[in-house]
Design a protein around this motif. Structure first.
Motif, mmCIF file in Angstrom:
data_model
loop_
_atom_site.group_PDB
_atom_site.id
_atom_site.type_symbol
_atom_site.label_atom_id
_atom_site.label_comp_id
_atom_site.label_asym_id
_atom_site.label_seq_id
_atom_site.Cartn_x
_atom_site.Cartn_y
_atom_site.Cartn_z
ATOM 1 N N TYR A 45 0.847 -1.206 0.000
ATOM 2 C CA TYR A 45 0.000 0.000 0.000
ATOM 3 C C TYR A 45 0.883 1.257 0.000
ATOM 4 N N ALA A 62 -6.438 2.588 -1.019
ATOM 5 C CA ALA A 62 -5.135 2.325 -0.412
ATOM 6 C C ALA A 62 -5.080 2.855 1.016
ATOM 7 N N ARG A 66 -4.582 0.327 4.118
ATOM 8 C CA ARG A 66 -3.416 0.400 5.007
ATOM 9 C C ARG A 66 -3.850 0.736 6.436
#
Length: 336
Positions: A45, A62, A66
């Motif tokens: 990520y 993303a 994450r």
């Protein structure tokens, strides 16, 4: 001229490769997350975000991905008493969720996840703000209970009870949330507010509503009766007859049925629970044993015994549990 054209082509190809790399890293990160490969997912990520040319939607994916991985790693750190690591990891998650909200301010799921991390970091006012924002998007019973938990943790009992009551009024409850869950949550708050009669009434309702569906759960019925008993005990009521009747089908030979046998005066405290070698499971057992017997001792006026048991609960209970919170509240009251 030819060199200029060639350089321009190279720059386009380089940018295209960067974009392809970013998207490829994002796909790989999502796959790693599904495989529960947290460290690998976080690294991928991070690479995807560093490409700096993901679409807004991909950046949102993303950041959320994450953030969730950081949150999961924080829970593992907490389980091993690495609380500084847990807080640092949640700070990372909060940063990612905040970045996601800067891209899409009305993402209810991100508000909930950031609120949960704020709560775990004991930043209760910030958690309440996020849960309140999420409730404006979707008036959900489970979100009301999450806000109630943060309010309860900061000692705002009136507000927490009001949220639980509001959750009871919602007919269309979230999947997996039973009405007896809500009665229990309100009961915990009433107990912490020293409204023991009201807590006992709610624990009794929860037991009546959930006993049939949870009859096969060897933990649910004894723990439910334990909460009902200590609420009665703190209210100064002798519930031996009711407790004996309701616990008729519980095994008094194994934990946590032995806890009910102790409350009924059938066994000694030292015989309630054998030592466990199951690590976290064993600590959870000792946590509950210390809290419930400490509360029972308070109900009987054995304050010094209660203090020692509650101190032990603070030592062995996970810091994010209700038991840890209740024990701390009781110890604070005993100092006054």
């Amino acid at each position: 001229m030819i060199r200029s054209i060639f350089a321009a082509i190279c720059m386009v190809l380089f940018a295209t490769n960067l974009q392809a790399a970013g998207i490829a890293d994002l796909k790989a990160a999502n796959a790693a997350a599904e495989m529960r490969q947290g460290d690998e997912a976080i690294a991928l990520y991070t690479q995807a975000l560093a490409a700096d040319d993901l679409s807004t939607e991909d950046q949102l994916t993303a950041r959320k991905g994450r953030g969730r991985e950081y949150s999961a790693k924080a829970l593992i750190a907490d389980a091993f008493n690495r609380h500084d690591d847990g807080r640092r990891l949640r700070d990372n998650a909060i940063a990612d969720f905040s970045a996601a909200l800067s891209l899409k301010a009305d993402d209810g799921s991100v508000l909930l996840e950031r609120g949960q991390d704020y709560h775990m970091n004991r930043q209760f006012d910030l958690a309440i703000a996020d849960f309140s924002a999420a409730l404006k998007l979707n008036n959900s019973a489970s979100t009301l209970l999450q806000r109630a938990a943060s309010q309860r943790a900061k000692g705002a009992y009136e507000e927490a009870i009001a949220d639980c009551t509001a959750a009871l009024a919602i007919d269309n409850r979230d999947a997996g949330l039973e009405i007896w869950d809500i009665y229990n949550e309100r009961g915990y708050t009433e107990f912490m507010a020293a409204r023991y009669d009201a807590a006992a009434a709610d624990f009794g309702k929860a037991f009546a509503l959930g006993a049939e569906s949870q009859a096969g759960d060897v933990l649910w019925v004894p723990y439910q009766l334990a909460w009902l008993h200590i609420a009665h005990a703190r209210a100064g009521q002798n519930d031996a007859e009711e407790l004996g009747r309701l616990s008729g089908k519980i095994s008094d030979k194994q934990w946590p049925g032995t806890l009910i046998a102790f409350f009924l005066g059938q066994i000694r405290l030292e015989d309630v629970s054998a030592a466990s070698s199951h690590g976290t499971m064993g600590r959870a057992r000792e946590c509950n044993l210390s809290l419930f017997t400490g509360e029972d001792a308070l109900g009987k006026g054995n304050n010094e015994q209660a203090r020692q048991l509650l101190l032990r609960a603070r030592e062995v209970c996970n810091t994010h549990t209700l038991q840890y919170l209740v024990a701390g509240t009781e110890l604070d009251r005993m100092k006054k």
